[in-house]
Scaffold this motif. Structure first.
Motif, PDB file in Angstrom:
ATOM      1  N   THR A 146       0.845  -1.193   0.000  1.00 21.61           N
ATOM      2  CA  THR A 146       0.000   0.000   0.000  1.00 21.61           C
ATOM      3  C   THR A 146       0.881   1.244   0.000  1.00 21.61           C
ATOM      4  N   LEU A 147       0.572   2.191  -0.855  1.00 21.08           N
ATOM      5  CA  LEU A 147       1.316   3.452  -0.901  1.00 21.08           C
ATOM      6  C   LEU A 147       0.577   4.512  -0.097  1.00 21.08           C
ATOM      7  N   LYS A 148       1.305   5.190   0.773  1.00 21.25           N
ATOM      8  CA  LYS A 148       0.708   6.240   1.604  1.00 21.25           C
ATOM      9  C   LYS A 148       1.477   7.546   1.409  1.00 21.25           C
ATOM     10  N   ARG A 149       0.720   8.624   1.295  1.00 25.41           N
ATOM     11  CA  ARG A 149       1.310   9.937   1.048  1.00 25.41           C
ATOM     12  C   ARG A 149       1.826  10.553   2.344  1.00 25.41           C
ATOM     13  N   GLU A 150       3.092  11.023   2.346  1.00 19.97           N
ATOM     14  CA  GLU A 150       3.668  11.687   3.503  1.00 19.97           C
ATOM     15  C   GLU A 150       4.327  12.996   3.062  1.00 19.97           C
ATOM     16  N   TYR A 151       4.658  13.828   4.036  1.00 21.29           N
ATOM     17  CA  TYR A 151       5.138  15.189   3.749  1.00 21.29           C
ATOM     18  C   TYR A 151       6.326  15.525   4.639  1.00 21.29           C
ATOM     19  N   ALA A 152       7.279  16.275   4.086  1.00 23.87           N
ATOM     20  CA  ALA A 152       8.426  16.723   4.882  1.00 23.87           C
ATOM     21  C   ALA A 152       8.889  18.080   4.376  1.00 23.87           C
ATOM     22  N   GLU A 153       9.393  18.890   5.278  1.00 22.86           N
ATOM     23  CA  GLU A 153      10.041  20.143   4.892  1.00 22.86           C
ATOM     24  C   GLU A 153      11.112  20.487   5.914  1.00 22.86           C
ATOM     25  N   GLY A 154      12.123  21.198   5.450  1.00 20.53           N
ATOM     26  CA  GLY A 154      13.199  21.548   6.367  1.00 20.53           C
ATOM     27  C   GLY A 154      14.133  22.581   5.778  1.00 20.53           C
ATOM     28  N   THR A 155      15.008  23.088   6.626  1.00 18.96           N
ATOM     29  CA  THR A 155      16.018  24.069   6.224  1.00 18.96           C
ATOM     30  C   THR A 155      17.396  23.484   6.502  1.00 18.96           C
ATOM     31  N   ILE A 156      18.302  23.635   5.553  1.00 18.20           N
ATOM     32  CA  ILE A 156      19.625  23.042   5.667  1.00 18.20           C
ATOM     33  C   ILE A 156      20.531  23.928   6.525  1.00 18.20           C
ATOM     34  N   THR A 157      21.127  23.310   7.537  1.00 16.32           N
ATOM     35  CA  THR A 157      22.112  24.013   8.368  1.00 16.32           C
ATOM     36  C   THR A 157      23.503  23.433   8.179  1.00 16.32           C
ATOM     37  N   SER A 158      23.573  22.157   7.776  1.00 18.14           N
ATOM     38  CA  SER A 158      24.885  21.545   7.532  1.00 18.14           C
ATOM     39  C   SER A 158      24.894  20.747   6.237  1.00 18.14           C
ATOM     40  N   SER A 159      23.919  19.858   6.067  1.00 15.48           N
ATOM     41  CA  SER A 159      23.840  19.042   4.861  1.00 15.48           C
ATOM     42  C   SER A 159      22.407  18.639   4.614  1.00 15.48           C
ATOM     43  N   LEU A 160      22.105  18.258   3.371  1.00 22.07           N
ATOM     44  CA  LEU A 160      20.765  17.788   3.035  1.00 22.07           C
ATOM     45  C   LEU A 160      20.433  16.540   3.841  1.00 22.07           C
ATOM     46  N   TRP A 161      21.409  15.654   3.973  1.00 24.87           N
ATOM     47  CA  TRP A 161      21.191  14.404   4.704  1.00 24.87           C
ATOM     48  C   TRP A 161      20.719  14.688   6.133  1.00 24.87           C
ATOM     49  N   ASN A 162      21.432  15.580   6.842  1.00 28.79           N
ATOM     50  CA  ASN A 162      21.063  15.904   8.214  1.00 28.79           C
ATOM     51  C   ASN A 162      19.716  16.606   8.286  1.00 28.79           C
TER      52      ASN A 162
END
Length: 435
Positions: A146-162
């Motif tokens: 089953t595919l479920k829709r999720e959401y994320a947002e953020g601001t980079i302070t060191s790296s995209l990964w972090n």
């Protein structure tokens, strides 16, 4: 009164999102299931597609030193029956593929007779041995996803990964997002304050176990003050990402041949060589990375050279992309399987692995680009975009873009309001997928 009004606002956002999901179902499926279609609704309990109401299911884990023969022996099968089962199951699941830690299950009746044996091939795929009839039969079973829709947002302070990790989203999302924007954003040069927001589909089995990220369904990445939209749209039966003007985000070349590693030396006409102890041109870019890091070709092409250069490039590959461009990858530890002179490669294919062969002080990739046989700076070359949205599909694309941006904005607002209420109901992350 304030909280009551806020709850009404939250409810209206959720209702709006559900309305969008229903309206857009003609454009994309709301929910997708991969694999075997579900059983008709009955009172029966199913495991691995088998009605187990009158059966017992016992789960095991493959241990060290266990083979198919020993597993079957432990389940009580005599030698003759073991051989027949091994012969039958080998057609879809060779015994050599059994791995320590994988699971298997024995399904027995009230007399303790084994009616089915099920072997895990992956988290979603299984090999089922049916012993309930007069003959042994085997078949594949795939758990519905089953595919479920999720959401994320953020601001980079060191790296995209972090930054991705800080949102609580899966770390793999950083790689997925970098793939989407590989042609627009140099992820070696992301700046503090760059930001992102995106919605993505996550694959679940049994509605609770996450098995991976299926796809990004829309994103906005802000890099050095400029916003880059990524709108998924299908054209010529191929799903691609486009910007707000309908231009493809894919270009002829990737920005970099590695993922998330440090540049230690840039293109220069005079660079001091740490081994030779003198200055000389360095017409490439050095990417420091651990030995064994996969090296990707930045574009489609043909391998025209593969070899070893003592006291220089070490193990190296050269790829001809077209009449104008060639790329060279040096100091490699080894080459990818199947890569030979004359091999055709696709953009993003792993062609080799980082090493420290040749004239090298440590593990890194020396990457070079030639245009019309002249060296050019890999970090500044321009690459023409792929085909934009066709004129006859323009109206459809604009509808999709409006829907994607509305959902991103609504999810952001809903998340902020729920955060204020200090509760995030499951319904926020269970928005129908592909809606």
């Amino acid at each position: 009164m304030y909280k009551t009004n806020r709850r009404k606002t939250i409810q209206s956002i959720i209702y709006s999102l559900l309305i969008v999901a229903v309206v857009s179902c003609g454009l994309k499926k709301e929910e997708q299931q991969v694999g075997q279609t579900g059983q008709e609704e009955t009172s029966c309990v199913y495991e691995y597609g088998i009605c187990v109401d009158s059966l017992d299911v016992t789960h095991y884990e493959i241990g060290r030193g266990e083979y198919l023969a020993t597993i079957l022996s432990n389940l009580g099968f005599e030698a003759n029956k073991r051989e027949k089962i091994i012969d039958a199951v080998s057609s879809i699941y060779p015994p050599s593929r059994l791995q320590v830690g994988n699971s298997y299950a024995a399904i027995t009746d009230s007399t303790a007779a084994v009616k089915y044996v099920v072997f895990e091939k992956s988290r979603t795929d299984y090999a089922v041995v049916d012993l309930s009839g007069d003959t042994i039969s085997v078949y594949d079973y795939t758990k519905p996803v089953t595919l479920k829709r999720e959401y994320a947002e953020g601001t980079i302070t060191s790296s995209l990964w972090n930054a991705i990790m800080d949102t609580g989203a899966p770390a793999l999302l950083a790689l997925k997002l970098s793939d989407v924007y590989a042609w627009q954003v140099d992820f070696f040069d992301v700046k503090k304050g760059d930001s992102f927001r995106l919605m993505y589909d996550v694959a679940y089995i049994d509605d609770t176990t996450r098995v991976g990220i299926s796809s990004i369904e829309g994103a906005v990445f802000t890099h050095q003050g400029k916003k880059f939209r990524a709108i998924p749209f299908q054209q010529d039966s191929i799903m691609e990402f486009f910007d707000e003007e309908g231009n493809s985000l894919r270009k002829a070349f990737l920005k970099n041949p590695l993922d998330f590693f440090r540049i230690t030396s840039k293109f220069s006409n005079s660079r001091y060589h740490p081994i030779l102890k003198r200055s000389r041109p360095h017409h490439g870019v050095d990417y420091a990375a651990p030995v064994g890091t996969p090296v990707k070709t930045i574009g489609d092409g043909v391998v025209i050279e593969k070899g070893f250069q003592r006291g220089g490039a070490g193990n190296f590959l050269k790829v001809k992309h077209n009449a104008t461009y060639t790329t060279t990858y040096m100091h490699l530890s080894r080459f990818a399987k199947g890569i030979e002179k004359g091999s055709r490669v696709k953009q993003g294919d792993v062609i080799a692995y980082v090493g420290s062969t040749g004239l090298s002080t440590g593990p890194h990739l020396d990457f070079r680009v030639h245009k019309n046989n002249q060296p050019v700076n890999p970090l500044t070359i321009e690459s023409p975009p792929y085909l934009p949205v066709k004129p006859e599909l323009r109206d459809s694309f604009m509808l999709v873009q409006d829907r994607v941006m509305f959902q991103l904005d609504s999810l952001r607002m809903a998340g902020q309001l729920f955060a204020e209420e200090e509760q995030v109901p499951d319904s926020l992350t269970l928005i129908p997928s592909h809606s």
